[in-house]
Design an enzyme around this catalytic site. Structure first.
Site, PDB file in Angstrom:
ATOM      1  N   GLY A   1      84.312  32.825  33.568  1.00  0.00           N
ATOM      2  CA  GLY A   1      83.139  33.677  33.415  1.00  0.00           C
ATOM      3  C   GLY A   1      82.004  32.931  32.746  1.00  0.00           C
ATOM      4  O   GLY A   1      82.132  31.758  32.388  1.00  0.00           O
TER       5      GLY A   1
ATOM      6  N   LYS B   1      80.230  27.228  41.373  1.00  0.00           N
ATOM      7  CA  LYS B   1      78.946  27.412  40.687  1.00  0.00           C
ATOM      8  C   LYS B   1      78.478  26.104  40.061  1.00  0.00           C
ATOM      9  O   LYS B   1      77.273  25.890  39.864  1.00  0.00           O
ATOM     10  CB  LYS B   1      79.032  28.524  39.644  1.00  0.00           C
ATOM     11  CG  LYS B   1      80.127  28.344  38.582  1.00  0.00           C
ATOM     12  CD  LYS B   1      79.679  27.591  37.370  1.00  0.00           C
ATOM     13  CE  LYS B   1      80.827  27.399  36.402  1.00  0.00           C
ATOM     14  NZ  LYS B   1      80.438  26.668  35.181  1.00  0.00           N
TER      15      LYS B   1
END
Length: 346
Positions: free
Chosen positions: A140, A195
């Site tokens: 996260g 990402k």
């Protein structure tokens, strides 16, 4: 009252140390393993880890260990906080020592080139079944620098076994560190790994002096290609709208804490890849992951234009400026095609 557990955190870098702090704040017996005696001595004597978390005082119930065996003793939960390229070597060392079943929580973000395995798959392949209770991924938007300051942070844990994910959720959650569960382990790992590719590209655009327009487009289109690949690999499209998708993407593409953004920024300013890696002095996971994602795109026949042009910059000596021009010169398409394909399951 939470029960106190003995937990081994394997890897005394910034992220491993920050997570050790979260666990120590929750009252657990935390053993932090690192391979440098001087670093471990600093942790035990001064309760600091200045190289990775400057000016942070560590809780006194974090005990550093150079001996892997001592760190593992009586610990049912292992938090694996080492770079992707070290996963197999470290897990092999653990399995030689370990006699009892364990839950491994991995907190790294990457994909192995050539094998194209996610980290959970690498761990499962290297660990005898009688020693592995479960693999849980924690991921996260979470910079270690902010976690160590106890600033509000929210992450997700995922596992094939929901009960194990919920157990790890209970170990970590507190008033500063909120933890959700998500059953989509493929999506959580893919979002966390890919990402870093987009963050490298975002750093390049900033290094080239481009503005917010370019970065907003890059993040948005980057999320689209991450989701395209993830869905093809079996992930839920909804995962990429959550913490390990858009959440992690935003924080990694926009923060100076992000080593992938910093590496891209140096590339955009004209340094070559080797100069960048030498200057960083820490692992830049996005470089290795770009190679793996390029291979995955070919395997699954998924269009990933940002990944493709970044690959050309990193491994084919294409200049950053030329790569951006290649990206902008792509043939026209309809934005809603991506959304339709994802929601339709392709």
């Amino acid at each position: 009252m939470k029960s106190v557990e003995s937990i081994a955190v394997i890897g005394a870098g910034s992220w491993g140390t920050a997570l050790a702090m979260v666990l120590a704040d929750n009252g657990h017996d935390v053993r932090l393993w690192g391979h440098k005696p001087e670093q471990i001595d600093e942790i035990n004597t001064h309760h600091t880890n200045q190289k990775y978390l400057p000016d942070i005082t560590l809780p006194k119930n974090i005990i550093g260990h150079v001996s892997l065996g001592e760190a593992l003793e009586d610990a049912e939960v292992l938090v694996l906080a080492v770079p992707t390229k070290a996963i197999r070597e470290v897990v092999n060392k653990i399995t030689v020592i370990r006699k009892d079943p364990m839950t491994i929580v991995h907190v790294s973000k990457g994909i192995e080139p050539n094998s194209l395995m996610r980290i959970s798959e690498m761990i499962e392949e290297e660990t005898p079944s009688h020693l592995l209770k479960s693999v849980v991924v924690l991921s996260g938007p979470s910079h270690a620098e902010e976690v160590s300051l106890r600033q509000p942070t929210t992450v997700t844990v995922s596992s094939k076994e929901l009960e194990e994910a919920e157990r790890i959720q209970d170990l970590f959650i507190n008033q500063h560190f909120r933890v959700y569960t998500n059953p989509d382990i493929i999506g959580v790992e893919i979002g966390g790994a890919l990402k870093n590719i987009i963050a490298l590209a975002a750093g390049i655009t900033d290094g080239l002096g481009y503005g917010d327009n370019a970065k907003a487009a890059l993040i948005t289109r980057g999320l689209a290609e991450i989701a395209r690949l993830g869905v093809k690999m079996g992930a839920s499209p909804l995962t990429f709208s959550g913490l390990t998708g858009i959440g992690d993407l935003i924080v990694t593409c926009t923060s100076v804490h992000s080593r992938n953004w910093r590496a891209g920024n140096l590339l955009g300013k004209g340094q070559n890849l080797q100069e960048v890696l030498d200057n960083m002095g820490m692992v830049v996971e996005g470089v290795r992951t770009t190679k793996a994602a390029h291979q995955l795109a070919e395997k699954y026949q998924v269009t990933m234009p940002i990944t493709d042009v970044l690959y050309s910059v990193l491994f084919e000596n294409v200049s950053a400026k030329d790569a951006v021009e290649l990206l902008m010169a792509r043939g026209k398409t309809h934005e809603m095609e991506d959304l339709t394909n994802l929601l339709g399951g392709q």
